[in-house]
Enzyme design. Structure first.
Site, short mmCIF file in Angstrom:
data_model
loop_
_atom_site.label_atom_id
_atom_site.label_comp_id
_atom_site.label_asym_id
_atom_site.label_seq_id
_atom_site.Cartn_x
_atom_site.Cartn_y
_atom_site.Cartn_z
N GLY A 5 0.38 -1.94 11.11
CA GLY A 5 1.45 -2.30 12.12
C GLY A 5 2.29 -3.21 11.35
N ALA A 6 3.75 -3.09 11.34
CA ALA A 6 4.29 -3.74 10.72
C ALA A 6 4.51 -5.20 10.91
CB ALA A 6 5.92 -3.16 10.90
N ARG A 48 2.89 -3.07 0.03
CA ARG A 48 3.26 -2.31 1.22
C ARG A 48 5.13 -2.20 1.02
NH1 ARG A 48 -0.17 -1.12 5.35
NH2 ARG A 48 1.37 0.63 5.50
N ASP A 204 8.41 0.80 11.46
CA ASP A 204 8.06 -0.19 10.30
C ASP A 204 9.36 -0.66 9.81
OD1 ASP A 204 5.01 0.25 9.48
OD2 ASP A 204 5.56 2.19 10.21
N ASN A 214 8.97 5.21 10.51
CA ASN A 214 7.96 5.25 11.12
C ASN A 214 6.92 6.31 10.48
OD1 ASN A 214 6.21 3.96 13.30
ND2 ASN A 214 6.03 6.05 14.13
N LYS A 215 5.68 6.11 10.97
CA LYS A 215 4.44 6.75 10.38
C LYS A 215 4.81 8.31 10.12
CE LYS A 215 1.42 5.12 9.51
NZ LYS A 215 1.20 4.45 8.29
#
Length: 344
Positions: A5-6, A48, A204, A214-215
């Site tokens: 999770g961001a 990340r 994110d 996002n994912k």
């Protein structure tokens, strides 16, 4: 991967910066403090690259410490460490409050959609709308909907290869939300056959023009939603908005190791966790962790200040202080500074 999770990644980065200072001697001088933080910053940024919250968490600590050093009058780095701890506490408080507000914005949208679908606001009726979510953060947008009585069922993508929707399932379980885990490629079929009413995902990183990263697999959900005339919302705190970046195509996409694709790990019948090979050992694997959904496919952005149009104009209307800060202070401006306005 232990942190997902961001927002949480940003908090972990800030804590990492603070903890690096604790390794210093109380008698460390300013140069040693700066060198310590620079080393920690480089290490953390490399872990990340996609989630902007990590960069923001690191930069907020750097800014706070530099301010503290300027005021320390030669007493070393102890004051800098204390200031870093204070900034971190503010950061976490902001995100917790922002998540609550995002839930309120999501509840309002779901209530309006429920009334359009069923022609009434009587939540006691056995009528449920279907919400499809992808990855962790979508739950934020409808958690508050439960509190006002909106009835719905969640279609939860497995989100291969990390199965990150498991966290979403845990949260839904606490709220008693009826849900079905579906394979990642099932969403389009459910939308086409009328089994989904709305799609809500997390993010994110979001560009200042509303492109949402996002994912991996989120882009395909947005395309399917558009083809079936379904609303597609992205839920995010303002700390996930990258005010320096306009084009989502410029967001760096993290590529993770082959093993996450080639292997699956889970709980076996004997209660032990095991990892099994899914592909031929010699097969190569590609593991892009995120994709970018263009703003034209996003119905709206659910933020702690309400619903924003997925555009530079729409975001500026909710966060008017963001773009002037960027033009005045350049790289020193970060999304976290928006929280100052929310606390006044």
């Amino acid at each position: 991967m232990h942190v997902r999770g961001a927002g949480l990644i940003g908090c972990a980065a800030a804590y990492g910066m603070y903890l690096s200072l604790r390794n210093l001697s109380p008698t460390s001088n300013m140069q040693q403090v700066r060198e310590c933080l620079e080393h920690a910053s480089q290490q953390l940024r490399a872990t990340r690259p996609t989630a902007v919250n990590l960069r923001v968490g690191v930069e907020k600590i750097l800014q706070a410490v530099e301010t503290a050093l300027g005021q320390s009058e030669g007493d070393g780095g102890q004051q800098a460490a204390e200031e870093a701890a204070r900034q971190e506490a503010v950061r976490i408080t902001d995100d917790a409050e922002f998540c609550r507000r995002i839930g309120e914005a999501g509840a309002e949208i779901l209530q309006q959609l429920y009334e359009r679908l069923f022609g009434c606001a009587d939540f006691s009726m056995p009528l449920r709308m279907s919400v499809l979510t992808h990855c962790n953060a979508g739950w934020l947008a409808f958690a508050s909907g439960l509190q006002i009585g909106v009835r719905f069922v969640a279609q939860v993508d497995e989100t291969r290869p990390r199965f990150t929707s498991i966290s979403c399932l845990e949260l839904q379980g606490k709220h008693g939300v009826a849900h079905t885990v579906i394979a990642d490629n099932t969403g389009g079929h459910l939308m086409r056959t009328g089994l989904v009413d709305v799609v809500i995902t997390g993010a994110d990183r979001v560009s200042s023009c509303g492109d949402a990263c996002n994912k991996i697999g989120t882009y395909l959900k947005a395309l399917a939603a558009r083809d079936n005339n379904l609303p597609f919302y992205v839920a995010l705190p303002s700390s996930t908005i990258d005010w320096r970046l306009k084009d989502g195509a410029d967001i760096p996409i993290e590529q993770r190791g082959d093993d996450e694709v080639k292997y699956a790990e889970g709980l076996c019948e004997d209660g032990k966790r095991r990892k099994v090979l899914l592909t031929p050992q010699s097969s190569a694997a590609g593991n892009w962790a995120f994709d970018v959904t263009p703003s034209r496919l996003v119905t709206g952005l659910l933020t702690e200040r309400g619903l924003a149009e997925a555009s530079e104009k729409g975001l500026a209307a909710l966060f008017p202080e963001a773009l002037p800060l960027e033009s005045c202070f350049g790289c020193c401006s970060t999304p976290l500074e928006l929280g100052q306005a929310d606390r006044t």
